[in-house]
Design a protein around this motif. Structure first.
Motif, mmCIF file in Angstrom:
data_model
loop_
_atom_site.group_PDB
_atom_site.id
_atom_site.type_symbol
_atom_site.label_atom_id
_atom_site.label_comp_id
_atom_site.label_asym_id
_atom_site.label_seq_id
_atom_site.Cartn_x
_atom_site.Cartn_y
_atom_site.Cartn_z
ATOM 1 N N TRP A 1 27.741 41.087 39.502
ATOM 2 C CA TRP A 1 28.729 40.766 40.534
ATOM 3 C C TRP A 1 29.816 39.855 39.966
ATOM 4 C CZ3 TRP A 1 29.853 43.258 44.704
ATOM 5 C CH2 TRP A 1 28.867 43.949 45.419
ATOM 6 N N ILE A 2 29.427 38.919 39.118
ATOM 7 C CA ILE A 2 30.412 38.033 38.477
ATOM 8 C C ILE A 2 31.332 38.860 37.576
ATOM 9 C CG2 ILE A 2 30.694 36.115 36.837
ATOM 10 C CD1 ILE A 2 28.028 35.002 38.047
ATOM 11 N N PHE A 3 30.747 39.791 36.821
ATOM 12 C CA PHE A 3 31.555 40.685 35.989
ATOM 13 C C PHE A 3 32.548 41.472 36.839
ATOM 14 C CE2 PHE A 3 31.999 45.106 34.545
ATOM 15 C CZ PHE A 3 32.728 44.900 33.390
ATOM 16 N N LEU A 4 32.098 41.977 38.002
ATOM 17 C CA LEU A 4 33.008 42.726 38.870
ATOM 18 C C LEU A 4 34.152 41.839 39.367
ATOM 19 C CD1 LEU A 4 30.679 45.044 40.991
ATOM 20 C CD2 LEU A 4 32.122 45.645 39.044
ATOM 21 N N GLY A 5 33.888 40.546 39.512
ATOM 22 C CA GLY A 5 34.967 39.619 39.861
ATOM 23 C C GLY A 5 36.056 39.618 38.800
ATOM 24 N N ALA A 6 35.654 39.657 37.530
ATOM 25 C CA ALA A 6 36.631 39.736 36.437
ATOM 26 C C ALA A 6 37.367 41.074 36.470
ATOM 27 C CB ALA A 6 35.929 39.542 35.093
ATOM 28 N N GLU A 7 36.666 42.146 36.802
ATOM 29 C CA GLU A 7 37.304 43.457 36.911
ATOM 30 C C GLU A 7 38.326 43.486 38.052
ATOM 31 O OE1 GLU A 7 36.272 46.843 35.049
ATOM 32 O OE2 GLU A 7 36.597 45.012 33.904
ATOM 33 N N ILE A 8 38.010 42.789 39.139
ATOM 34 C CA ILE A 8 38.968 42.688 40.245
ATOM 35 C C ILE A 8 40.244 42.014 39.763
ATOM 36 C CG2 ILE A 8 39.410 41.532 42.453
ATOM 37 C CD1 ILE A 8 36.418 42.059 43.106
ATOM 38 N N MET A 9 40.104 40.984 38.942
ATOM 39 C CA MET A 9 41.279 40.305 38.390
ATOM 40 C C MET A 9 42.082 41.252 37.498
ATOM 41 S SD MET A 9 41.231 37.402 39.781
ATOM 42 C CE MET A 9 42.495 36.566 38.847
ATOM 43 N N LEU A 10 41.406 42.054 36.691
ATOM 44 C CA LEU A 10 42.093 43.013 35.829
ATOM 45 C C LEU A 10 42.920 43.991 36.654
ATOM 46 C CD1 LEU A 10 42.637 44.618 33.180
ATOM 47 C CD2 LEU A 10 40.461 45.792 33.597
ATOM 48 N N PHE A 11 42.281 44.632 37.619
ATOM 49 C CA PHE A 11 43.012 45.612 38.416
ATOM 50 C C PHE A 11 44.030 44.936 39.329
ATOM 51 C CE2 PHE A 11 39.521 48.404 37.115
ATOM 52 C CZ PHE A 11 40.238 49.538 36.781
ATOM 53 N N LEU B 1 26.644 49.939 41.607
ATOM 54 C CA LEU B 1 27.656 48.956 42.001
ATOM 55 C C LEU B 1 28.972 49.219 41.261
ATOM 56 C CD1 LEU B 1 25.610 45.611 41.985
ATOM 57 C CD2 LEU B 1 26.269 46.997 43.963
ATOM 58 N N TYR B 2 28.865 49.499 39.976
ATOM 59 C CA TYR B 2 30.039 49.797 39.159
ATOM 60 C C TYR B 2 30.764 51.032 39.688
ATOM 61 C CZ TYR B 2 32.623 51.078 34.872
ATOM 62 O OH TYR B 2 33.590 51.411 33.955
ATOM 63 N N TRP B 3 30.006 52.061 40.014
ATOM 64 C CA TRP B 3 30.608 53.307 40.472
ATOM 65 C C TRP B 3 31.301 53.121 41.813
ATOM 66 C CZ3 TRP B 3 31.209 57.162 37.175
ATOM 67 C CH2 TRP B 3 31.708 58.372 37.670
ATOM 68 N N HIS B 4 30.656 52.393 42.739
ATOM 69 C CA HIS B 4 31.282 52.114 44.030
ATOM 70 C C HIS B 4 32.560 51.304 43.839
ATOM 71 C CE1 HIS B 4 28.299 53.910 46.575
ATOM 72 N NE2 HIS B 4 27.327 53.099 46.173
ATOM 73 N N PHE B 5 32.539 50.362 42.892
ATOM 74 C CA PHE B 5 33.730 49.562 42.610
ATOM 75 C C PHE B 5 34.886 50.461 42.174
ATOM 76 C CE2 PHE B 5 36.290 47.493 39.280
ATOM 77 C CZ PHE B 5 36.900 46.500 40.043
ATOM 78 N N LEU B 6 34.607 51.426 41.304
ATOM 79 C CA LEU B 6 35.670 52.332 40.849
ATOM 80 C C LEU B 6 36.216 53.159 42.011
ATOM 81 C CD1 LEU B 6 34.253 53.610 37.445
ATOM 82 C CD2 LEU B 6 35.884 51.765 37.866
ATOM 83 N N ASP B 7 35.365 53.515 42.956
ATOM 84 C CA ASP B 7 35.828 54.260 44.124
ATOM 85 C C ASP B 7 36.736 53.402 44.991
ATOM 86 O OD1 ASP B 7 34.416 56.442 43.275
ATOM 87 O OD2 ASP B 7 32.659 56.022 44.509
ATOM 88 N N VAL B 8 36.390 52.139 45.165
ATOM 89 C CA VAL B 8 37.234 51.230 45.947
ATOM 90 C C VAL B 8 38.594 51.059 45.269
ATOM 91 C CG1 VAL B 8 37.497 48.852 46.753
ATOM 92 C CG2 VAL B 8 35.294 50.023 47.011
ATOM 93 N N VAL B 9 38.591 50.887 43.946
ATOM 94 C CA VAL B 9 39.853 50.777 43.214
ATOM 95 C C VAL B 9 40.689 52.035 43.419
ATOM 96 C CG1 VAL B 9 40.901 50.631 40.915
ATOM 97 C CG2 VAL B 9 38.972 49.156 41.495
ATOM 98 N N TRP B 10 40.051 53.203 43.393
ATOM 99 C CA TRP B 10 40.795 54.446 43.582
ATOM 100 C C TRP B 10 41.427 54.518 44.964
ATOM 101 C CZ3 TRP B 10 43.080 57.836 40.719
ATOM 102 C CH2 TRP B 10 43.579 58.991 41.322
#
Length: 198
Positions: free
Chosen positions: A24-34, A176-185
């Motif tokens: 989840w912390i890693f996904l926080g960094a991914e949110i910052m990237l996108f 979790l990673y896959w759902h995150f990519l769907d939200v970004v899309w």
């Protein structure tokens, strides 16, 4: 390793719980990237110079199809996790494989889209708009490509080792990673394609 059988398999050990928290912390960094890529896009989307605008290059039908594919894959990965929690290994593997095949279909459409953009002269060096567009789409597409390879490795581990606290934890983190990519899309579809078509 102490296993808590009152919890779902992916949460059943303290290490598993820490792994999920860390992701989840890693996904926080991914949110910052996108978030940075979207901020760049919102600043540059009208800097087209002599190049085409979004309204000139975006086509609704292929983008709707890409969206349908990716959102369907989010549903199937959810079914895979549901099957995993019911210790149905065969169903879990089936739904994961469907998810990954949908991911491959999405990537093939995105590669064709990139080829079309370059063919009509909307490359990285055409304008600030096309540069940030292709960078944002390419970053997301790269994440999906990585996810497909990662997902196949998890399926192979489940086939070889079965459903254990470790393989369940890896599969859940992948979901979790896959759902995150769907939200970004969904954000890409809404704020890049739909906004760019008007």
């Amino acid at each position: 390793m102490k296993i808590d059988k009152t919890l779902p398999l992916e949460y059943s050990t303290q290490q598993n719980q820490l792994n999920i928290l860390g992701f989840w912390i890693f996904l926080g960094a991914e949110i910052m990237l996108f978030g940075t890529l979207f901020a760049g896009y919102f600043v540059l989307y009208n800097r087209v110079g002599n190049g085409p605008t979004g309204a000139e290059i975006f086509e609704l039908a292929p983008v709707l199809f890409e969206t349908f594919i990716l959102l369907t894959s989010s549903f199937t990965i959810g079914l895979g996790i549901h099957a995993m929690r019911h210790e149905n290994k065969k169903a879990m593997i089936t739904f994961f494989m469907i998810t990954l095949l949908l991911g491959l279909a999405f990537i093939s459409f995105e590669v064709a889209e990139f080829a079309h953009y370059i063919h009509i002269g909307a490359g990285l060096q055409t304008s600030a708009f096309t540069a940030i567009l292709l960078t944002t789409l390419g970053t997301h597409g790269g994440h999906v490509t990585f996810g497909v390879f990662w997902g196949f490795l998890i399926v192979l581990q489940v086939i070889k080792r079965g459903l254990t606290p470790q393989t369940a934890n890896k599969a859940f983190i992948f979901s979790l990673y896959w759902h995150f990519l769907d939200v970004v899309w969904i954000f890409i579809f809404s704020f890049i394609y739909l906004k760019g078509m008007v």
